[in-house]
Design a protein around this motif. Structure first.
Motif, PDB file in Angstrom:
ATOM      1  N   TYR A   1      68.592-106.179  -0.637  1.00  0.00           N
ATOM      2  CA  TYR A   1      67.854-105.460   0.404  1.00  0.00           C
ATOM      3  C   TYR A   1      67.935-106.160   1.762  1.00  0.00           C
ATOM      4  O   TYR A   1      67.787-105.505   2.796  1.00  0.00           O
ATOM      5  CB  TYR A   1      66.411-105.201  -0.036  1.00  0.00           C
ATOM      6  N   ALA A   2      68.200-107.450   1.758  1.00  0.00           N
ATOM      7  CA  ALA A   2      68.469-108.119   3.038  1.00  0.00           C
ATOM      8  C   ALA A   2      69.726-107.543   3.675  1.00  0.00           C
ATOM      9  O   ALA A   2      69.791-107.326   4.895  1.00  0.00           O
ATOM     10  CB  ALA A   2      68.614-109.622   2.826  1.00  0.00           C
ATOM     11  N   VAL A   3      70.736-107.264   2.854  1.00  0.00           N
ATOM     12  CA  VAL A   3      71.975-106.661   3.360  1.00  0.00           C
ATOM     13  C   VAL A   3      71.735-105.215   3.779  1.00  0.00           C
ATOM     14  O   VAL A   3      72.200-104.773   4.840  1.00  0.00           O
ATOM     15  CB  VAL A   3      73.086-106.746   2.296  1.00  0.00           C
ATOM     16  N   ILE A   4      71.001-104.462   2.958  1.00  0.00           N
ATOM     17  CA  ILE A   4      70.707-103.060   3.295  1.00  0.00           C
ATOM     18  C   ILE A   4      69.981-102.977   4.637  1.00  0.00           C
ATOM     19  O   ILE A   4      70.294-102.120   5.481  1.00  0.00           O
ATOM     20  CB  ILE A   4      69.867-102.403   2.183  1.00  0.00           C
ATOM     21  N   ARG A   5      69.004-103.857   4.837  1.00  0.00           N
ATOM     22  CA  ARG A   5      68.258-103.845   6.099  1.00  0.00           C
ATOM     23  C   ARG A   5      69.192-104.049   7.283  1.00  0.00           C
ATOM     24  O   ARG A   5      69.089-103.354   8.300  1.00  0.00           O
ATOM     25  CB  ARG A   5      67.186-104.937   6.078  1.00  0.00           C
ATOM     26  N   GLU A   6      70.135-104.992   7.149  1.00  0.00           N
ATOM     27  CA  GLU A   6      71.084-105.235   8.231  1.00  0.00           C
ATOM     28  C   GLU A   6      71.969-104.019   8.464  1.00  0.00           C
ATOM     29  O   GLU A   6      72.228-103.631   9.609  1.00  0.00           O
ATOM     30  CB  GLU A   6      71.954-106.444   7.892  1.00  0.00           C
ATOM     31  N   GLU A   7      72.439-103.411   7.399  1.00  0.00           N
ATOM     32  CA  GLU A   7      73.310-102.238   7.524  1.00  0.00           C
ATOM     33  C   GLU A   7      72.568-101.087   8.193  1.00  0.00           C
ATOM     34  O   GLU A   7      73.106-100.406   9.084  1.00  0.00           O
ATOM     35  CB  GLU A   7      73.806-101.802   6.144  1.00  0.00           C
ATOM     36  N   GLN A   8      71.344-100.864   7.768  1.00  0.00           N
ATOM     37  CA  GLN A   8      70.583 -99.750   8.330  1.00  0.00           C
ATOM     38  C   GLN A   8      70.222-100.001   9.792  1.00  0.00           C
ATOM     39  O   GLN A   8      70.332 -99.093  10.628  1.00  0.00           O
ATOM     40  CB  GLN A   8      69.318 -99.517   7.508  1.00  0.00           C
ATOM     41  N   ALA A   9      69.796-101.204  10.112  1.00  0.00           N
ATOM     42  CA  ALA A   9      69.427-101.511  11.496  1.00  0.00           C
ATOM     43  C   ALA A   9      70.629-101.393  12.424  1.00  0.00           C
ATOM     44  O   ALA A   9      70.505-100.954  13.569  1.00  0.00           O
ATOM     45  CB  ALA A   9      68.824-102.913  11.574  1.00  0.00           C
ATOM     46  N   ARG A  10      71.799-101.772  11.927  1.00  0.00           N
ATOM     47  CA  ARG A  10      73.003-101.773  12.762  1.00  0.00           C
ATOM     48  C   ARG A  10      73.349-100.370  13.254  1.00  0.00           C
ATOM     49  O   ARG A  10      73.809-100.199  14.386  1.00  0.00           O
ATOM     50  CB  ARG A  10      74.170-102.363  11.967  1.00  0.00           C
ATOM     51  N   ASP A  11      73.131 -99.357  12.411  1.00  0.00           N
ATOM     52  CA  ASP A  11      73.585 -98.009  12.759  1.00  0.00           C
ATOM     53  C   ASP A  11      72.467 -97.062  13.184  1.00  0.00           C
ATOM     54  O   ASP A  11      72.727 -95.879  13.436  1.00  0.00           O
ATOM     55  CB  ASP A  11      74.351 -97.387  11.586  1.00  0.00           C
TER      56      ASP A  11
END
Length: 757
Positions: free
Chosen positions: A530-540
């Motif tokens: 979920y740390a990765v998901i958060r980064e992916e979602q925030a980026r786009d």
């Protein structure tokens, strides 16, 4: 009466008629008589213009004053009034020798009839006023400047602002340069801006003395805010050069909660709005984003539960939901088991048993975002990018609505899925503190070390990265490119190595406790995912912002072509109704004065120190963010004078403060500076490669500054409230991202930049 007298001694002129000696001389004469440190001088009345003996009289006056150099300035009868200052309109001559006084005085009188003075006075509603000329012994200053006994931006009567430059104060008064700035209150003295060359002008004790002088003058005039010119000579004596009422003092702002409960500017969309918003953003973008957010909620939960939000002095605040029996009944009836299941797992269970919350709800929501919502959002942006350059006005408005609504739906997924990461981290932190305290001590980063350097979280910036969700501001692709730091890859590789070593150390420590080891592995997997998901979602999230800006600016071009606006960017200071109304039939222009006033109000509002919270938390819910911060910080004592915030990225670093207000300040940011800002956003990412540490006024554990600082392996403290006001440019500070504390060091000259909270 002195109407027929040519030369009047300033020390004896306090009883003279203001219409004869002028406003400046009248004020200084009165203050001199009251014991204020006014340089000695004389007033030359209009009778001097008919006096053939003027030069002889001036020579005698100069000898009596005892100086060898003089300042010659106007003193108009209508000058320095509460509603008309005439500042900068008349002539001033400095360092005039005694034998040059006659010429300087005559030139000063001649300037009273200049076109600019006449035009200004006519705007004030009268004919050109009479004037005199003030001659004073010249102060040879080591420092000079102005002081305002009310903050010129916020109107705060409890703050005195002192601006200073080395030497003569004329470049500062005329606006040619910005000086060193100090803000003085009853409890603290803070240098809030360094001078252009970075050299210190005043010590704190000198700023205090100037502020005290200015406040004494204000007290003499019944507390009316004053604009005071001052100078400090080479002997260290402080002189009063001019005092006048401040004009156009802003009304003091009020930070009253707009409704019951706790209102936070760091919650949901507030993380993306680091300052006051422009009118078009507040009346168009924000409402549509909020509608889209509720659409996303309805798609996932089956109900729409509006979150209360409001703009307070232009700043976005979101309220803590206050559950009512009616609201709970609506959720249970309309959403039934689906609503209960989603909300229970996403809001409560996720911080107690993250793996179970993932299995029950979050993994499905992640798939919905990844397989349905994100592709739809990208497709919509691509279509709009192709259409926008040639679209008709009604189509442009439609594109704005659909893109903004879709971005709001995306924000729902970012909040409910990506937002789970910091709740999960709290659970991992509790586990490591209980079972792995020796392996992952808090002082070395604790559980945060396990969540850095993950594949897919490499730091970097994309063209649609924003500095604010307010579409007024350029996106990253429109900003100058910063030269990349030479050690970005090396620093990230070091973070990756530290994470791998920490994982293995934890596994070794738990090797003989299989149950705990299995629990750790499960917690680690779900947290890292979920740390990765958060980064992916925030980026786009801001994929649509470049084309949104294109659409809005094209609408501005249409309105400019029709004569509704004078310039394209004025569209951002219109309301939605004004824009759409003029595109569908209304033809009258929007008054430039109205737009100019809105722009000025926004400039004032964006400089305000907006509180992080307003109101009080609901009794049964409390302040959720504050509880999370206290849990992350752990049991720690903070020394007096230390600034406290949220411990966002572990580690300690010391460096000079560099306060960054906007991308215009990026080129001045140096390797090893401590980045201090109201907030940071994705467009600011390149600065992190140079920063020793990061400190922000706003933000939470899930803020941009928190996440990116971890990936660069630098300490960060967010949510300090007002670090940008309490720290001074160039001051040395130590940032402890583990404890959430910033320790200011003493400044040169004995100044202390933080005291009294």
């Amino acid at each position: 009466m002195v109407s027929n007298v040519v030369v009047v001694d300033l020390a004896e002129a306090s009883a003279a008629d203001r219409a004869v000696i002028g406003g400046k001389a009248a004020v200084l004469a009165e203050l001199s008589a009251a014991g204020f440190p006014v340089p000695p001088g004389v007033v030359i009345t209009t009778a001097a213009l008919d006096d053939p003996q003027l030069d002889r009289r001036l020579a005698a006056a100069a000898e009596g004053l005892g100086g060898d150099r003089f300042a010659v300035r106007s003193s108009g009868a209508a000058e320095d009034l509460p509603d008309a200052s005439y500042a900068g309109l008349y002539e001033t001559y400095l360092n005039v020798p005694a034998d040059g006084l006659g010429e300087a005085v005559r030139r000063c009188f001649a300037a009273a009839g200049s076109e600019r003075v006449t035009a200004y006075h006519q705007r004030q509603g009268g004919a050109t006023a009479a004037m005199a000329v003030l001659v004073q012994v010249m102060v040879d200053p080591v420092a000079a400047g102005v002081a305002f006994t009310a903050h010129p931006v916020t109107g705060d009567r409890d703050q005195t602002v002192v601006a200073a430059v080395a030497g003569l104060g004329d470049p500062l008064v005329s606006g040619e340069t910005t000086g060193e700035e100090w803000t003085v209150t009853a409890s603290r003295t803070v240098m809030t801006r360094s001078g252009p060359d970075g050299e210190r002008v005043l010590a704190a004790v000198q700023a205090d003395a100037v502020a005290e002088l200015a406040c004494r003058i204000a007290d003499r005039y019944d507390g009316r805010p004053q604009d005071v010119e001052w100078a400090i000579d080479r002997a260290g004596r402080l002189w009063l050069l001019q005092g006048r009422p401040m004009t156009a003092v802003p009304e003091q702002v009020s930070w009253t909660a707009p409704g019951p409960g706790l209102w936070m500017r760091n919650f949901r969309l507030g993380e993306w709005l680091p300052e006051a918003v422009t009118p078009l953003c507040g009346t168009w973008l924000l409402p549509v984003l909020e509608d889209g957010y509720l659409d996303g909620m309805h798609g996932s939960v089956g109900v729409r539960v509006p979150f209360r939000y409001a703009l307070v002095n232009g700043w976005y605040y979101n309220a803590t939901p206050i559950p009512s029996p009616r609201l709970l009944a609506r959720v249970l009836w309309h959403g039934r088991s689906r609503a209960v299941k989603v909300l229970f797992n996403a809001l409560i269970r996720v911080s107690r048993n993250p793996a179970a919350a993932d299995r029950e709800v979050l993994s499905d929501l992640d798939r919905q975002w990844r397989d349905i919502q994100l592709p739809a959002y990208r497709q919509m942006v691509a279509v709009a990018e192709a259409e926008a350059p040639a679209a008709a006005p009604d189509r442009l408005a439609h594109l704005v609505d659909t893109l903004s609504c879709e971005a709001g739906t995306y924000l729902w997924y970012l909040a409910i899925v990506g937002g789970s990461a910091w709740k999960m981290e709290a659970c991992l932190t509790r586990f490591t503190r209980k079972h792995l305290a020796d392996v992952l001590p808090d002082e070395h980063g604790g559980a945060q070390v396990l969540l850095r350097g993950l594949p897919g979280t490499q730091p970097g910036s994309v063209g649609h990265a924003v500095q604010s969700a307010d579409w007024y501001h350029p996106v990253a692709a429109e900003l100058p490119t910063l030269a990349a730091a030479t050690d970005i890859r090396g620093r990230h590789a070091q973070v990756v190595e530290q994470r791998g070593a920490a994982e293995q150390a934890c596994r070794r420590a738990l090797a003989h406790q299989p149950r705990l080891l299995a629990e750790f592995e499960q917690l680690l997997r779900v947290n890292q995912r979920y740390a990765v998901i958060r980064e992916e979602q925030a980026r786009d999230f801001t994929l649509a912002w470049p084309v949104l800006r294109t659409c809005v600016r094209r609408l501005g071009e249409q309105l400019t072509a029709r004569g509704v606006l004078e310039q394209v960017d004025d569209v951002f200071f219109c309301t939605r109704g004004e824009v759409t109304g003029r595109l569908t039939g209304q033809v009258e222009p929007i008054e430039p004065e109205i737009l100019a006033e809105r722009r000025q109000r926004w400039q004032r509002q964006r400089r305000l120190a907006a509180p992080l919270t307003l109101g009080t938390p609901p009794r049964l819910i409390g302040d959720v963010i504050d509880r999370a911060v206290q849990e992350a910080r752990g049991p720690r004592e903070v020394a007096a004078g230390v600034i406290v915030g949220h411990p966002a990225s572990a580690g300690r670093a010391t460096g000079p403060v560099r306060i960054v207000h906007s991308p215009r300040d990026f080129p001045d940011f140096r390797e090893g500076d401590v980045l201090v800002a109201k907030a940071t956003a994705p467009a600011w990412t390149p600065l992190f490669a140079r920063a020793a540490a990061v400190v922000t006024d706003g933000g939470t554990l899930a803020a941009h500054a928190s996440l990116v600082a971890r990936e660069y392996g630098i300490p960060a403290v967010v949510g300090t409230g007002n670090a940008t006001q309490r720290l001074s440019p160039g001051q040395l500070v130590t940032v402890d991202g583990t404890a959430g504390a910033i320790t200011p060091h003493a400044q040169p000259g004995g100044a202390t930049s933080v005291s009294g909270g």
